[in-house]
Design a protein around this motif. Structure first.
Motif, PDB file in Angstrom:
ATOM      1  N   THR A 163       0.851  -1.191   0.000  1.00 46.83           N
ATOM      2  CA  THR A 163       0.000   0.000   0.000  1.00 46.83           C
ATOM      3  C   THR A 163       0.890   1.245   0.000  1.00 46.83           C
ATOM      4  O   THR A 163       2.108   1.133  -0.076  1.00 46.83           O
ATOM      5  CB  THR A 163      -0.933   0.026   1.223  1.00 46.83           C
ATOM      6  OG1 THR A 163      -0.140   0.114   2.408  1.00 46.83           O
ATOM      7  CG2 THR A 163      -1.813  -1.203   1.279  1.00 46.83           C
ATOM      8  N   ASP A 164       0.271   2.401   0.130  1.00 44.66           N
ATOM      9  CA  ASP A 164       1.013   3.656   0.130  1.00 44.66           C
ATOM     10  C   ASP A 164       1.932   3.798   1.340  1.00 44.66           C
ATOM     11  O   ASP A 164       2.882   4.571   1.295  1.00 44.66           O
ATOM     12  CB  ASP A 164       0.045   4.845   0.117  1.00 44.66           C
ATOM     13  CG  ASP A 164      -0.730   4.942  -1.173  1.00 44.66           C
ATOM     14  OD1 ASP A 164      -0.268   4.374  -2.176  1.00 44.66           O
ATOM     15  OD2 ASP A 164      -1.798   5.576  -1.178  1.00 44.66           O
ATOM     16  N   HIS A 165       1.640   3.078   2.425  1.00 46.82           N
ATOM     17  CA  HIS A 165       2.382   3.290   3.664  1.00 46.82           C
ATOM     18  C   HIS A 165       3.054   2.046   4.224  1.00 46.82           C
ATOM     19  O   HIS A 165       3.895   2.151   5.100  1.00 46.82           O
ATOM     20  CB  HIS A 165       1.454   3.855   4.737  1.00 46.82           C
ATOM     21  CG  HIS A 165       0.735   5.090   4.277  1.00 46.82           C
ATOM     22  ND1 HIS A 165       1.373   6.278   4.033  1.00 46.82           N
ATOM     23  CD2 HIS A 165      -0.566   5.316   3.981  1.00 46.82           C
ATOM     24  CE1 HIS A 165       0.498   7.175   3.621  1.00 46.82           C
ATOM     25  NE2 HIS A 165      -0.691   6.616   3.578  1.00 46.82           N
ATOM     26  N   ARG A 166       2.686   0.852   3.748  1.00 45.77           N
ATOM     27  CA  ARG A 166       3.256  -0.359   4.344  1.00 45.77           C
ATOM     28  C   ARG A 166       3.219  -1.519   3.369  1.00 45.77           C
ATOM     29  O   ARG A 166       2.516  -1.489   2.363  1.00 45.77           O
ATOM     30  CB  ARG A 166       2.533  -0.716   5.629  1.00 45.77           C
ATOM     31  CG  ARG A 166       1.194  -1.384   5.479  1.00 45.77           C
ATOM     32  CD  ARG A 166       0.548  -1.739   6.798  1.00 45.77           C
ATOM     33  NE  ARG A 166       0.497  -0.644   7.722  1.00 45.77           N
ATOM     34  CZ  ARG A 166      -0.481   0.247   7.791  1.00 45.77           C
ATOM     35  NH1 ARG A 166      -1.494   0.163   6.966  1.00 45.77           N
ATOM     36  NH2 ARG A 166      -0.454   1.219   8.657  1.00 45.77           N
ATOM     37  N   ILE A 167       3.980  -2.542   3.734  1.00 46.54           N
ATOM     38  CA  ILE A 167       3.960  -3.813   3.019  1.00 46.54           C
ATOM     39  C   ILE A 167       3.510  -4.859   4.024  1.00 46.54           C
ATOM     40  O   ILE A 167       4.046  -4.940   5.127  1.00 46.54           O
ATOM     41  CB  ILE A 167       5.348  -4.181   2.469  1.00 46.54           C
ATOM     42  CG1 ILE A 167       5.813  -3.125   1.466  1.00 46.54           C
ATOM     43  CG2 ILE A 167       5.328  -5.561   1.836  1.00 46.54           C
ATOM     44  CD1 ILE A 167       7.225  -3.339   0.972  1.00 46.54           C
ATOM     45  N   THR A 168       2.518  -5.646   3.660  1.00 51.82           N
ATOM     46  CA  THR A 168       2.019  -6.712   4.521  1.00 51.82           C
ATOM     47  C   THR A 168       2.378  -8.043   3.888  1.00 51.82           C
ATOM     48  O   THR A 168       2.024  -8.299   2.745  1.00 51.82           O
ATOM     49  CB  THR A 168       0.489  -6.600   4.701  1.00 51.82           C
ATOM     50  OG1 THR A 168       0.186  -5.299   5.214  1.00 51.82           O
ATOM     51  CG2 THR A 168      -0.029  -7.655   5.647  1.00 51.82           C
ATOM     52  N   LEU A 169       3.089  -8.868   4.651  1.00 53.16           N
ATOM     53  CA  LEU A 169       3.465 -10.196   4.197  1.00 53.16           C
ATOM     54  C   LEU A 169       2.559 -11.190   4.891  1.00 53.16           C
ATOM     55  O   LEU A 169       2.504 -11.222   6.118  1.00 53.16           O
ATOM     56  CB  LEU A 169       4.928 -10.492   4.549  1.00 53.16           C
ATOM     57  CG  LEU A 169       5.977  -9.651   3.838  1.00 53.16           C
ATOM     58  CD1 LEU A 169       6.172  -8.329   4.526  1.00 53.16           C
ATOM     59  CD2 LEU A 169       7.271 -10.399   3.782  1.00 53.16           C
ATOM     60  N   LYS A 170       1.832 -11.996   4.123  1.00 58.65           N
ATOM     61  CA  LYS A 170       0.894 -12.958   4.698  1.00 58.65           C
ATOM     62  C   LYS A 170       1.229 -14.353   4.209  1.00 58.65           C
ATOM     63  O   LYS A 170       1.522 -14.552   3.038  1.00 58.65           O
ATOM     64  CB  LYS A 170      -0.550 -12.655   4.267  1.00 58.65           C
ATOM     65  CG  LYS A 170      -1.148 -11.424   4.845  1.00 58.65           C
ATOM     66  CD  LYS A 170      -2.584 -11.306   4.409  1.00 58.65           C
ATOM     67  CE  LYS A 170      -3.244 -10.089   5.037  1.00 58.65           C
ATOM     68  NZ  LYS A 170      -4.660 -10.023   4.714  1.00 58.65           N
TER      69      LYS A 170
END
Length: 173
Positions: free
Chosen positions: A53-60
């Motif tokens: 996203t514009d502010h973070r990376i989410t690793l799932k």
């Protein structure tokens, strides 16, 4: 996350597991082990996703979710083994001061690493330029509203005359 925030969802490429798939196919005649391996590789690969996203990376993955703020990223890189070079995939390595995360099996890993690096720089600039919020100066002295409420209560109970109430309320205007 705001509604107008951009979001990109990435999944590992199945090309990155080419050798494992070939091994599984070769092991199919051996008591069906190959079929089990194919199933495990496919389901494990499907459970992994990366949301940028514009502010973070989410690793799932199936059991863990990690968030990395873009502003905390200090370095990005690419790792490509022989398998990755053959299939045109690679792993994007993201380093922060506290940890290292890897986005496995990505196509065009060099471009992705560069995009993440530029996004991290832009996020740090945005945070630095963000104006500091100033506290609003109180329009009245602290406790003024409490005193007004107290006077209003006395007046409503009949303990204070209308004239005295109006006289005291002039002090708060």
């Amino acid at each position: 996350m705001s509604t107008n925030e951009k979001k990109i969802i990435l999944k590992p490429s199945h090309k990155s597991l080419l050798w494992w798939y070939l091994l599984a196919v070769l092991l199919i005649p051996v008591f069906g082990i190959g079929i089990y391996l194919l199933y495990r590789f496919y389901t494990t690969h499907q459970s992994i996703s990366y949301i940028i996203t514009d502010h973070r990376i989410t690793l799932k993955d199936s059991s863990v979710t990690e968030n990395i703020d873009l502003a905390s990223i200090v370095e990005t890189g690419v790792f490509r083994g022989l398998n990755e070079k053959i299939t045109g995939t690679g792993n994007v390595v993201i380093k922060t001061k506290a940890r290292t995360a890897t986005l496995i099996g990505q196509e065009e890993p060099g471009q992705l690493a560069e995009l993440i690096r530029r996004a991290a720089e832009a996020e740090r600039r945005r945070i630095e330029e963000k104006p500091e919020k100033k506290e609003k100066a109180a329009s009245q002295n602290p406790g003024t509203l409490d005193k007004r409420d107290y006077l209003t209560g006395l007046w409503q109970q009949g303990l204070l005359s209308d004239e005295d109430f109006k006289k005291e309320m002039k002090h708060f205007q």
